[in-house]
Design a protein around this motif. Structure first.
Motif, mmCIF file in Angstrom:
data_model
loop_
_atom_site.group_PDB
_atom_site.id
_atom_site.type_symbol
_atom_site.label_atom_id
_atom_site.label_comp_id
_atom_site.label_asym_id
_atom_site.label_seq_id
_atom_site.Cartn_x
_atom_site.Cartn_y
_atom_site.Cartn_z
ATOM 1 N N ILE A 21 -1.416 -4.882 2.811
ATOM 2 C CA ILE A 21 -2.764 -5.371 3.053
ATOM 3 C C ILE A 21 -2.836 -6.819 2.590
ATOM 4 N N TRP A 63 -3.630 2.695 10.637
ATOM 5 C CA TRP A 63 -4.534 2.485 9.510
ATOM 6 C C TRP A 63 -5.897 3.093 9.814
ATOM 7 N N TYR A 72 -9.793 -8.322 5.285
ATOM 8 C CA TYR A 72 -8.506 -7.662 5.095
ATOM 9 C C TYR A 72 -7.726 -7.676 6.412
ATOM 10 N N THR A 73 -6.419 -7.812 6.285
ATOM 11 C CA THR A 73 -5.522 -7.642 7.420
ATOM 12 C C THR A 73 -4.515 -6.562 7.045
ATOM 13 N N PHE A 74 -4.390 -5.563 7.905
ATOM 14 C CA PHE A 74 -3.514 -4.430 7.629
ATOM 15 C C PHE A 74 -2.284 -4.551 8.532
ATOM 16 N N TYR A 75 -1.120 -4.554 7.932
ATOM 17 C CA TYR A 75 0.094 -4.786 8.711
ATOM 18 C C TYR A 75 1.285 -4.132 8.025
ATOM 19 N N ASP A 76 2.454 -4.198 8.656
ATOM 20 C CA ASP A 76 3.683 -3.704 8.039
ATOM 21 C C ASP A 76 4.739 -4.793 8.127
ATOM 22 N N HIS A 106 0.820 -1.207 0.000
ATOM 23 C CA HIS A 106 0.000 0.000 0.000
ATOM 24 C C HIS A 106 0.862 1.268 0.000
ATOM 25 N N VAL A 127 -8.925 2.892 2.087
ATOM 26 C CA VAL A 127 -8.140 2.792 3.313
ATOM 27 C C VAL A 127 -6.964 3.762 3.238
ATOM 28 N N VAL A 157 -3.242 5.158 5.466
ATOM 29 C CA VAL A 157 -2.256 4.819 6.483
ATOM 30 C C VAL A 157 -1.311 6.001 6.660
ATOM 31 N N VAL A 210 -9.634 2.640 7.996
ATOM 32 C CA VAL A 210 -10.476 2.049 6.947
ATOM 33 C C VAL A 210 -11.707 2.932 6.783
ATOM 34 N N ALA A 225 3.991 -0.718 4.250
ATOM 35 C CA ALA A 225 2.670 -1.031 4.796
ATOM 36 C C ALA A 225 1.921 -1.881 3.785
#
Length: 554
Positions: A385, A362, A373-377, A345, A397, A399, A364, A383
């Motif tokens: 998704i 994040w 969806y899972t948002f992580y780094d 992202h 979304v 960030v 949304v 970053a």
């Protein structure tokens, strides 16, 4: 090996070390039983395995897979992964080194007398690592060791006075290995082996040779070398200011200490407390670094010195900047209901200190609850998704990121990267475009930036032609490849959440409504032949979004 120095008989190489006995000479013992014995010793916490036995009648080059595997497990998994130190006597046949002392994972030990001469019986070869003092074989030696108390032992007394052979030299090396580990238990088995071989007293020809290996084991040199591996425990980085402190401690294995003196530079550090004790508390009052030393005097008069490099962590002045990830996609693919795929992202571009931690936040703004969806780094600069699509609904979304230096100091938030992800089928983009470029007799035109429609008025038949486009396809084309502004997000959500029908109103020049209708997605013709001549305005409304156009009826 482990007898205490209590002045009643003898002294062990590693006094008061804990001993664990494993009997592998019971009647009917198999090679598998021996392997099990090695494994049992490791499983029950043996740090050093002293093995005064071999296969003296086996030919040179003999091996056994079960015993080899047990030794491999010992040096790999023993001591909680640091590896147990495995020591074997080389054998008393005077020829080649006996198995298992030939195993590359063990320390193989030969025998010398108290004048440094190699005993003729000591087996030798390229596999030999060290030699240690011993006596003659056949219980005519001169090495004294403990025996079972009284009549339970080999002799009526409590000691064996005539021990010898490589069976006696092996536990000497094992005892020195135990001394090394008593000083630094964090060493790996390979590090212990290196210390013992590197500090050995060279004998015979210069360097390694098949008679003496690397030389005679040297307990004092090994201990001194091991002391050099010790470090002051505690952090290298300390937050700046009187609200923070670093705590340093001397090596925990040191004992019999007479005095301790910490030597701390007066700038930029200062001692808070702990001078003369095992634990020093210090702080940084300004930016910089320092080397803190400690001098430890033992009861024996030996003085040890250790030092540690420390530095301050100042206020966080980062100003991070992020941008759209170069490997990002414009649209998501429906439908992948059996797993997730990753989408990049945003990426951290500049304005940050790499030693600081990153905190991503994040937001949304829109998603269908049936999509997952899972948002992580990735722990570094990207970053991501993780996507599992069940519907054709879009995702909106954003960030942002800031850096955290661990001292309660954080940078300001970066700019936002806000993205609209439309949804496409598994068709290629070319196939998708060609299959959707016409609707009835109208060419699809996605250039309208306000609403998903295109329209035109024909004077010949007084007809207003309105093409109400698929709103998701229109959104995909307009917003999938840009960083969204707040107004963009507001417009998109208004269209998504608006009525499914497009409201059409026609006004005359004076602002009077002369026509009103609601249209479904598709191609429509509105007959305006009954309108009076003059300028007219068409107003189209979808959610909060409005588009107007003008046409003249003649």
């Amino acid at each position: 090996m482990g007898a205490s120095h209590n002045n009643i008989g003898l002294r062990g190489v590693a006094p008061e070390v804990d001993l664990l006995s494993v009997n592998i000479f019971a009647g009917g013992t198999t090679n598998g039983d021996i392997a099990d014995g090695i494994q049992w010793a490791v499983d029950n916490g043996a740090d050093v395995l002293s093995n005064s036995w071999s296969f003296p009648l086996a030919p040179c080059g003999f091996t056994n897979i079960d015993i080899d595997n047990a030794i491999q497990d010992a040096v790999t998994n023993g001591r909680n992964g640091n590896g147990a130190v495995v020591v074997f006597s080389s054998g008393n046949g005077g020829g080649c080194v006996n198995y298992p002392a030939t195993n590359a994972n063990v320390i193989s030990v030969g025998a010398i007398d108290n004048q440094g001469n190699l005993f003729n019986y000591s087996s030798r070869g390229a596999e030999l690592d060290l030699v240690a003092p011993s006596g003659e074989t056949g219980y005519v030696g001169n090495v004294r060791t403990v025996d079972r108390m009284g009549g339970e032992g080999r002799h009526p007394g409590d000691y064996e006075d005539s021990f010898g052979g490589t069976s006696a030299s092996c536990p000497v090396v094992s005892g020195v290995a135990a001394l090394v580990l008593s000083i630094n238990p964090d060493l790996t088995q390979q590090e212990v082996r290196d210390i013992l071989t590197n500090t050995a007293t060279d004998m015979g020809v210069n360097g390694f040779d098949n008679n003496f290996g690397n030389g005679r084991v040297n307990a004092q040199a090994a201990i001194e070398e091991t002391l050099n591996t010790l470090i002051i425990a505690g952090p290298n980085a300390v937050c700046q200011g009187s609200s923070f402190e670093g705590i340093l401690t001397i090596p925990s294995t040191l004992n019999n200490i007479s005095s301790i003196e910490w030597i701390v530079p007066s700038h930029p550090t200062y001692i808070r407390s702990g001078q003369g004790t095992e634990e020093l508390h210090f702080s940084f009052f300004s930016p910089g670094s320092a080397i803190i030393k400690v001098e430890i005097t033992l009861d024996s008069g030996i003085v040890l010195e250790f030092d540690k490099y420390v530095y301050s962590i100042a206020s966080n002045n980062d100003d991070p900047v992020i941008s759209v990830a170069p490997n990002t996609v414009q649209n998501l693919v429906c439908c992948n209901t059996s797993g997730y795929y990753d989408v990049e992202h945003a990426i951290l571009e500049s304005g940050y200190t790499s030693s600081y931690d990153l905190e991503w936040q994040w937001d949304v703004q829109y998603q269908n609850p049936n999509d997952f969806y899972t948002f992580y780094d990735d722990g570094d600069k990207t970053a991501l998704i993780a996507v599992q699509k069940h519907t054709t609904s879009p995702l909106i979304v954003s960030v942002k990121v800031r850096t955290v230096n661990g001292c309660g100091s954080t940078s300001s938030w970066s700019n936002d990267i806000s993205r609209y992800y439309g949804t496409v089928s598994s068709l290629s983009s070319a196939e998708f475009a060609s299959s959707h470029n016409k609707l009835g007799d109208f060419q699809l035109d996605y250039s309208n930036k306000n609403l998903p429609l295109n329209e035109f008025y024909t004077q010949d038949d007084k007809m207003l032609n309105v093409n109400f486009l698929d709103k998701y396809e229109w959104l995909n084309r307009h917003y999938s490849n840009k960083n969204l502004s707040d107004s963009d997000v507001e417009n998109i959500i208004s269209i998504i959440k608006g009525q499914e029908k497009l409201k059409v109103e026609i006004f005359d020049f004076y602002g009077n409504i002369i026509h009103s209708n609601s249209l479904k997605t598709g191609n429509h013709q509105i007959n305006l032949s009954k309108l009076k001549q003059g300028l007219h305005i068409a107003k189209y409304t979808l959610g909060k979004n409005v588009y107007t156009s003008k046409f003249i009826v003649i």
